[in-house]
Write an enzyme that holds these catalytic residues in place. Structure first.
Site, short mmCIF file in Angstrom:
data_model
loop_
_atom_site.label_atom_id
_atom_site.label_comp_id
_atom_site.label_asym_id
_atom_site.label_seq_id
_atom_site.Cartn_x
_atom_site.Cartn_y
_atom_site.Cartn_z
N HIS A 7 0.85 -1.20 0.00
CA HIS A 7 0.00 0.00 0.00
C HIS A 7 0.89 1.24 0.00
O HIS A 7 1.36 1.67 -1.05
CB HIS A 7 -0.94 -0.08 1.20
CG HIS A 7 -2.06 0.92 1.22
ND1 HIS A 7 -2.40 1.67 0.13
CD2 HIS A 7 -2.92 1.29 2.21
CE1 HIS A 7 -3.41 2.47 0.45
NE2 HIS A 7 -3.74 2.26 1.71
N HIS A 51 -2.11 0.39 -12.87
CA HIS A 51 -3.04 0.83 -11.82
C HIS A 51 -4.25 -0.09 -11.79
O HIS A 51 -4.65 -0.62 -12.83
CB HIS A 51 -3.51 2.27 -12.09
CG HIS A 51 -4.05 2.95 -10.87
ND1 HIS A 51 -5.36 2.85 -10.49
CD2 HIS A 51 -3.44 3.71 -9.93
CE1 HIS A 51 -5.55 3.54 -9.39
NE2 HIS A 51 -4.39 4.07 -9.03
N ASP A 100 3.17 7.10 -8.21
CA ASP A 100 4.45 6.88 -7.54
C ASP A 100 5.64 6.86 -8.50
O ASP A 100 6.78 6.71 -8.06
CB ASP A 100 4.40 5.55 -6.78
CG ASP A 100 3.39 5.60 -5.66
OD1 ASP A 100 3.37 6.60 -4.94
OD2 ASP A 100 2.60 4.65 -5.53
N1 AMX Z 1 4.96 -4.50 -14.58
C1 AMX Z 1 4.85 -5.82 -14.82
N2 AMX Z 1 3.68 -6.48 -14.84
C2 AMX Z 1 2.57 -5.76 -14.64
C3 AMX Z 1 2.59 -4.37 -14.42
C4 AMX Z 1 3.85 -3.73 -14.37
N3 AMX Z 1 3.98 -2.44 -14.13
N4 AMX Z 1 1.33 -3.93 -14.25
C5 AMX Z 1 0.55 -5.01 -14.36
N5 AMX Z 1 1.28 -6.12 -14.59
C6 AMX Z 1 0.80 -7.50 -14.68
C7 AMX Z 1 0.16 -7.90 -13.35
O1 AMX Z 1 1.14 -8.37 -12.43
C8 AMX Z 1 -0.78 -9.00 -13.77
O2 AMX Z 1 -0.03 -10.18 -13.99
P1 AMX Z 1 -0.61 -11.62 -13.54
O3 AMX Z 1 -1.88 -11.79 -14.29
O4 AMX Z 1 0.49 -12.54 -13.95
O5 AMX Z 1 -0.81 -11.54 -12.05
C9 AMX Z 1 -1.26 -8.49 -15.14
O6 AMX Z 1 -0.27 -7.57 -15.60
C10 AMX Z 1 -2.59 -7.77 -15.08
O7 AMX Z 1 -2.54 -6.76 -14.10
P2 AMX Z 1 -3.48 -5.48 -14.17
O8 AMX Z 1 -4.90 -5.96 -14.20
O9 AMX Z 1 -3.04 -4.61 -15.28
O10 AMX Z 1 -3.16 -4.71 -12.84
P3 AMX Z 1 -3.60 -5.04 -11.33
O11 AMX Z 1 -4.85 -4.31 -11.02
O12 AMX Z 1 -3.59 -6.49 -11.06
O13 AMX Z 1 -2.38 -4.41 -10.51
C11 AMX Z 1 -0.70 -2.81 -9.96
C12 AMX Z 1 -2.15 -3.02 -10.46
C13 AMX Z 1 -0.48 -1.33 -9.68
C14 AMX Z 1 -0.50 -3.58 -8.62
C15 AMX Z 1 0.27 -3.33 -11.04
O14 AMX Z 1 0.10 -2.57 -12.20
C16 AMX Z 1 1.72 -3.31 -10.59
O15 AMX Z 1 2.17 -4.26 -9.94
N6 AMX Z 1 2.48 -2.23 -10.95
C17 AMX Z 1 3.88 -2.14 -10.57
C18 AMX Z 1 4.03 -1.80 -9.10
C19 AMX Z 1 3.62 -0.37 -8.81
O16 AMX Z 1 3.89 0.57 -9.54
N7 AMX Z 1 2.94 -0.18 -7.67
C20 AMX Z 1 2.49 1.15 -7.31
C21 AMX Z 1 1.01 1.21 -7.31
C22 AMX Z 1 0.58 2.64 -7.24
C23 AMX Z 1 -0.65 2.80 -6.47
O17 AMX Z 1 -1.70 2.35 -6.88
N8 AMX Z 1 -0.49 3.41 -5.30
#
Ligand code: AMX
Length: 387
Positions: free
Chosen positions: A226, A267, A322
């Site tokens: 988070h 996101h 972020d």
């Molecule tokens: N890099 C690599 N893979 C990614 C990705 C990224 N930036 N964003 C999404 N994916 C992958 C997911 O891990 C998921 O893979 P899986 O099916 O094998 O588990 C797939 O793509 C589908 O994911 P999604 O539906 O697009 O996103 P989500 O809602 O599941 O997750 C988030 C959202 C932010 C957790 C994800 O995009 C992520 O892990 N980003 C990188 C970490 C990050 O920047 N975190 C900060 C979050 C900011 C915030 O919200 N405060």
């Protein structure tokens, strides 16, 4: 429930054990998150509000409208009047173990404030708490970080400028107060269902006071999934270690091939570049164009989305809030990323406090939301007897 009560959502077995994801549980009077346009507070896009003083946006979230110029002056003065904290809270902070995470210190500080200064009135306590968290957050940087004794606030400074003054960061860049002002505004609120906000409202639903409820919400924010995301994003930018585009591209492609995540991108709700990221990139380009980390973050902004678009599973290939915030804080002189979640908490306290007041004082025609009590379905417990 009457028959003309519209069905918003049908709960299925597959929804169980998914952390209430997407399941409507209430209404939010402070902010909304749109997949296309991002966060708005009281209907105003947050990128527009990022031009205002913190105090005006605090007023918007608590009172549900922006203040008139006269009200703004009085409200800012009122917050300043409420801002003093008992000096003994600094003794408590000084006695805490350095091994404790700054967020653990922040939680301890909030609990101390509640033990010494609560009124029992939801709005009064929310205002006092918002006014006082700056002193606590700044003291954590100074005492835990070894910068020196806490610095008292000044009567002539606005909320965010006063926070920068109380921080007294030894390596502060001249742009730090301005960065903290819009960082504060951008992070104040994010709809009703994010973990820290939900936790704070849940605890308050048992009629725990504002301070304890906010301390609980900050415990939620502490988790790496988070509130620690901006710290993780800065670490990622440091690992990339270059702003040379071919090298950045090679790094990102290898990371993805190895199953890694590109931090700062994607996101759960948004489907465009986060407007909060746009504001921050613009600031970086204007003031920190020569900073190596900001340059890397700017290179990632250009290079990552087309690469992530190659994977149809990824719903949003664009930068999130972020992506560059940690690089900016670093460039402005706050070098230790362990403290970044405290800055997030310092900001988010505003929206959570406002939502707690709404749930306690306004919802259901003033009766308030009852104590939270979702239903859990028993699993793997066939009837047994001891004899
Ligand atoms: N890099 C690599 N893979 C990614 C990705 C990224 N930036 N964003 C999404 N994916 C992958 C997911 O891990 C998921 O893979 P899986 O099916 O094998 O588990 C797939 O793509 C589908 O994911 P999604 O539906 O697009 O996103 P989500 O809602 O599941 O997750 C988030 C959202 C932010 C957790 C994800 O995009 C992520 O892990 N980003 C990188 C970490 C990050 O920047 N975190 C900060 C979050 C900011 C915030 O919200 N405060």
């Amino acid at each position: 429930m009457s028959n003309d009560d519209p069905v918003l959502f049908e709960i299925r077995q597959s929804h169980l054990n998914t952390g209430l994801r997407g399941i409507p549980v209430g209404t939010c009077r402070t902010s909304a998150v749109s997949p296309e346009s991002g966060v708005s507070y009281g209907g105003y896009p947050v990128a527009e509000l990022a031009e205002l003083p913190s105090e005006d946006v605090i007023h918007l979230l608590l009172m549900k409208r922006l203040p008139t110029p006269l009200e703004a002056k009085a409200f800012a003065a009122d917050l300043r009047r409420r801002a003093s904290v008992p000096p003994k809270v600094f003794e408590l902070l000084a006695a805490l173990p350095r091994e404790g995470h700054p967020m653990e210190w922040f939680i301890a500080g909030l609990l101390y404030l509640g033990m010494t200064g609560k009124t029992g009135d939801w709005m009064e306590d929310a205002l006092n708490c918002i006014a006082r968290t700056s002193a606590i957050a700044a003291a954590i940087f100074r005492i835990r970080g070894g910068w020196g004794d806490p610095i008292p606030p000044r009567a002539d400074l606005a909320y965010a400028a006063n926070f920068a003054h109380m921080l007294g960061a030894p390596e502060a860049h001249a742009q730090l107060p301005e960065l903290l002002r819009f960082f504060h505004v951008l992070h104040m609120d994010h709809g009703g269902g994010n973990l820290s906000t939900f936790t704070g409202k849940a605890v308050a639903s048992g009629h725990a006071d504002v301070y304890v409820s906010l301390a609980a919400s900050m415990a939620s924010l502490y988790g790496p999934l988070h509130g620690r995301a901006n710290q993780e994003c800065l670490r990622f930018v440091k690992e990339v270690g270059t702003s040379e585009k071919p090298k950045v591209e090679a790094y990102v492609r290898k990371l993805l091939a190895d199953g890694g995540k590109v931090f700062g991108f994607g996101h759960a709700v948004l489907r465009k570049e986060d407007p909060r990221a746009k504001v921050q990139y613009a600031f970086g380009e204007k003031h920190f164009a020569n900073d190596p980390l900001v340059r890397t973050a700017l290179a990632l902004r250009e290079i990552v989305p087309p690469i992530l678009m190659e994977n149809p599973k990824i719903s949003n290939p664009y930068p999130n809030v972020d992506a560059v915030s940690g690089s900016l804080l670093h460039a402005a002189g706050l070098k230790d990323d362990n403290y970044y979640t405290v800055l997030f908490g310092w900001s988010r306290v505003v929206g959570i406090a406002a939502q707690i007041v709404d749930e306690r004082v306004h919802m259901r025609d003033g009766k308030g939301v009852p104590i939270y009590r979702p239903r859990y379905v028993a699993e793997g417990q066939p009837e047994k007897h001891l004899s």
